[in-house]
Design a protein around this motif. Structure first.
Motif, PDB file in Angstrom:
ATOM      1  N   ASP A  29       0.823  -1.216   0.000  1.00  0.00           N
ATOM      2  CA  ASP A  29       0.000   0.000   0.000  1.00  0.00           C
ATOM      3  C   ASP A  29       0.853   1.259   0.000  1.00  0.00           C
ATOM      4  OD1 ASP A  29      -2.275  -1.559  -0.023  1.00  0.00           O
ATOM      5  OD2 ASP A  29      -2.672  -1.325   2.137  1.00  0.00           O
ATOM      6  N   THR A  30       1.919   1.267   0.804  1.00  0.00           N
ATOM      7  CA  THR A  30       2.760   2.459   0.865  1.00  0.00           C
ATOM      8  C   THR A  30       3.620   2.606  -0.396  1.00  0.00           C
ATOM      9  OG1 THR A  30       4.360   1.226   2.223  1.00  0.00           O
ATOM     10  CG2 THR A  30       2.786   2.649   3.383  1.00  0.00           C
ATOM     11  N   ALA A  31       3.996   1.490  -0.999  1.00  0.00           N
ATOM     12  CA  ALA A  31       4.726   1.568  -2.271  1.00  0.00           C
ATOM     13  C   ALA A  31       3.824   2.150  -3.354  1.00  0.00           C
ATOM     14  CB  ALA A  31       5.240   0.187  -2.686  1.00  0.00           C
ATOM     15  N   LYS A  32       2.557   1.742  -3.374  1.00  0.00           N
ATOM     16  CA  LYS A  32       1.606   2.302  -4.348  1.00  0.00           C
ATOM     17  C   LYS A  32       1.452   3.805  -4.164  1.00  0.00           C
ATOM     18  CE  LYS A  32      -1.132  -1.825  -5.190  1.00  0.00           C
ATOM     19  NZ  LYS A  32      -2.396  -2.546  -4.966  1.00  0.00           N
ATOM     20  N   ALA A  33       1.572   4.257  -2.916  1.00  0.00           N
ATOM     21  CA  ALA A  33       1.461   5.683  -2.620  1.00  0.00           C
ATOM     22  C   ALA A  33       2.774   6.423  -2.867  1.00  0.00           C
ATOM     23  CB  ALA A  33       1.013   5.878  -1.166  1.00  0.00           C
ATOM     24  N   GLY A  34       3.828   5.682  -3.242  1.00  0.00           N
ATOM     25  CA  GLY A  34       5.099   6.312  -3.567  1.00  0.00           C
ATOM     26  C   GLY A  34       6.072   6.463  -2.415  1.00  0.00           C
ATOM     27  N   ASN A  35       5.847   5.746  -1.305  1.00  0.00           N
ATOM     28  CA  ASN A  35       6.754   5.846  -0.167  1.00  0.00           C
ATOM     29  C   ASN A  35       8.156   5.400  -0.597  1.00  0.00           C
ATOM     30  OD1 ASN A  35       8.244   4.610   2.215  1.00  0.00           O
ATOM     31  ND2 ASN A  35       6.572   5.667   3.255  1.00  0.00           N
ATOM     32  N   PRO A  36       9.163   6.275  -0.463  1.00  0.00           N
ATOM     33  CA  PRO A  36      10.500   5.946  -0.957  1.00  0.00           C
ATOM     34  C   PRO A  36      11.145   4.755  -0.248  1.00  0.00           C
ATOM     35  CG  PRO A  36      10.505   8.078   0.161  1.00  0.00           C
ATOM     36  CD  PRO A  36       9.084   7.631   0.086  1.00  0.00           C
ATOM     37  N   VAL A  37      10.889   4.595   1.036  1.00  0.00           N
ATOM     38  CA  VAL A  37      11.486   3.467   1.762  1.00  0.00           C
ATOM     39  C   VAL A  37      10.838   2.154   1.338  1.00  0.00           C
ATOM     40  CG1 VAL A  37      11.857   2.436   4.044  1.00  0.00           C
ATOM     41  CG2 VAL A  37      12.272   4.876   3.694  1.00  0.00           C
ATOM     42  N   LEU A  75       4.978  -7.803  -6.680  1.00  0.00           N
ATOM     43  CA  LEU A  75       5.795  -8.125  -7.844  1.00  0.00           C
ATOM     44  C   LEU A  75       6.001  -6.925  -8.774  1.00  0.00           C
ATOM     45  CD1 LEU A  75       7.357 -10.414  -9.177  1.00  0.00           C
ATOM     46  CD2 LEU A  75       5.283 -10.997 -10.432  1.00  0.00           C
ATOM     47  N   GLU A  76       4.986  -6.099  -8.954  1.00  0.00           N
ATOM     48  CA  GLU A  76       5.117  -4.954  -9.855  1.00  0.00           C
ATOM     49  C   GLU A  76       6.227  -4.002  -9.410  1.00  0.00           C
ATOM     50  OE1 GLU A  76       1.914  -1.800  -9.390  1.00  0.00           O
ATOM     51  OE2 GLU A  76       1.041  -3.432  -8.210  1.00  0.00           O
ATOM     52  N   PHE A  77       6.493  -3.940  -8.102  1.00  0.00           N
ATOM     53  CA  PHE A  77       7.531  -3.047  -7.587  1.00  0.00           C
ATOM     54  C   PHE A  77       8.912  -3.694  -7.617  1.00  0.00           C
ATOM     55  CE2 PHE A  77       3.542  -1.997  -5.399  1.00  0.00           C
ATOM     56  CZ  PHE A  77       3.347  -0.747  -5.948  1.00  0.00           C
ATOM     57  N   MET A  78       8.952  -5.022  -7.611  1.00  0.00           N
ATOM     58  CA  MET A  78      10.219  -5.756  -7.654  1.00  0.00           C
ATOM     59  C   MET A  78      10.697  -6.027  -9.073  1.00  0.00           C
ATOM     60  SD  MET A  78       9.896  -8.707  -4.808  1.00  0.00           S
ATOM     61  CE  MET A  78       8.127  -8.896  -4.795  1.00  0.00           C
ATOM     62  N   MET A  79       9.767  -6.136 -10.002  1.00  0.00           N
ATOM     63  CA  MET A  79      10.092  -6.639 -11.334  1.00  0.00           C
ATOM     64  C   MET A  79      11.191  -5.875 -12.064  1.00  0.00           C
ATOM     65  SD  MET A  79       9.750  -9.180 -13.134  1.00  0.00           S
ATOM     66  CE  MET A  79       8.290 -10.166 -13.054  1.00  0.00           C
ATOM     67  N   PRO A  80      11.240  -4.544 -12.027  1.00  0.00           N
ATOM     68  CA  PRO A  80      12.331  -3.868 -12.739  1.00  0.00           C
ATOM     69  C   PRO A  80      13.721  -4.299 -12.247  1.00  0.00           C
ATOM     70  CG  PRO A  80      10.614  -2.302 -12.207  1.00  0.00           C
ATOM     71  CD  PRO A  80      10.270  -3.577 -11.485  1.00  0.00           C
ATOM     72  N   THR A  81      13.913  -4.332 -10.926  1.00  0.00           N
ATOM     73  CA  THR A  81      15.206  -4.740 -10.371  1.00  0.00           C
ATOM     74  C   THR A  81      15.435  -6.224 -10.574  1.00  0.00           C
ATOM     75  OG1 THR A  81      15.031  -3.014  -8.707  1.00  0.00           O
ATOM     76  CG2 THR A  81      16.635  -4.741  -8.290  1.00  0.00           C
ATOM     77  N   LEU A  82      14.409  -7.017 -10.388  1.00  0.00           N
ATOM     78  CA  LEU A  82      14.496  -8.464 -10.588  1.00  0.00           C
ATOM     79  C   LEU A  82      14.929  -8.782 -12.014  1.00  0.00           C
ATOM     80  CD1 LEU A  82      13.381 -11.157  -8.982  1.00  0.00           C
ATOM     81  CD2 LEU A  82      11.582 -10.957 -10.648  1.00  0.00           C
ATOM     82  N   ASP A  83      14.273  -8.173 -12.961  1.00  0.00           N
ATOM     83  CA  ASP A  83      14.572  -8.392 -14.374  1.00  0.00           C
ATOM     84  C   ASP A  83      15.997  -7.943 -14.713  1.00  0.00           C
ATOM     85  OD1 ASP A  83      13.631  -9.210 -17.012  1.00  0.00           O
ATOM     86  OD2 ASP A  83      13.712  -7.079 -17.520  1.00  0.00           O
ATOM     87  N   ARG A  84      16.377  -6.776 -14.214  1.00  0.00           N
ATOM     88  CA  ARG A  84      17.722  -6.240 -14.471  1.00  0.00           C
ATOM     89  C   ARG A  84      18.797  -7.166 -13.877  1.00  0.00           C
ATOM     90  NH1 ARG A  84      16.641  -1.494 -12.930  1.00  0.00           N
ATOM     91  NH2 ARG A  84      17.275  -1.659 -10.761  1.00  0.00           N
ATOM     92  N   THR A  85      18.562  -7.668 -12.668  1.00  0.00           N
ATOM     93  CA  THR A  85      19.514  -8.557 -12.006  1.00  0.00           C
ATOM     94  C   THR A  85      19.664  -9.864 -12.773  1.00  0.00           C
ATOM     95  OG1 THR A  85      18.976  -7.602  -9.849  1.00  0.00           O
ATOM     96  CG2 THR A  85      20.048  -9.754  -9.840  1.00  0.00           C
TER      97      THR A  85
END
Length: 124
Positions: A29-37, A75-85
């Motif tokens: 929920d906080t990631a969807k709201a843009g929480n940087p941490v 998963l939507e928040f992990m996928m860019p880094t996951l894919d890059r790794t």
């Protein structure tokens, strides 16, 4: 854990995470709201998970990786880094046919698998 470590390191950026009961739902929920941490947590988990997936792919020589269970919620928040790794550590041999996607059963896979085993064992 990663979330507590990053909250302690960046309390001024953690917002509502400071002092909260931490869990997957709050993190999503906080990631969807843009929480940087929260976004940093998902980035770090994506990197760690990506490295583990690279090892599994090399050992098992698989081409399809499906994400289910609680981890699929973020998963939507992990996928860019996951894919890059994964792309960073896998050669073209492994990467050319690789499919990474969210499992259609999402968080119900374990429950449905256990139910299927019960029915199989009972002869129904």
């Amino acid at each position: 854990n990663i979330m507590s470590r990053l909250i302690d390191a960046y309390p001024e950026r953690a917002g509502v995470l400071v002092g909260a009961e931490l869990g997957t739902h709050l993190l999503v929920d906080t990631a969807k709201a843009g929480n940087p941490v929260s976004l940093m947590v998902f980035e770090e988990v994506g990197r760690i998970l990506g490295e583990a997936i690279v090892s599994a792919i090399r050992i098992l020589d698989v081409t399809d990786v499906y994400f289910g269970g609680g981890i699929s919620a973020g998963l939507e928040f992990m996928m860019p880094t996951l894919d890059r790794t994964i792309k960073q550590y896998l050669s073209q041999y492994y990467g050319k046919d690789l499919i990474l996607k969210k499992a259609t059963l999402e968080n119900n896979a374990g429950t449905l698998g256990a139910a299927a085993l019960c029915f199989m064992g009972s002869g129904l």
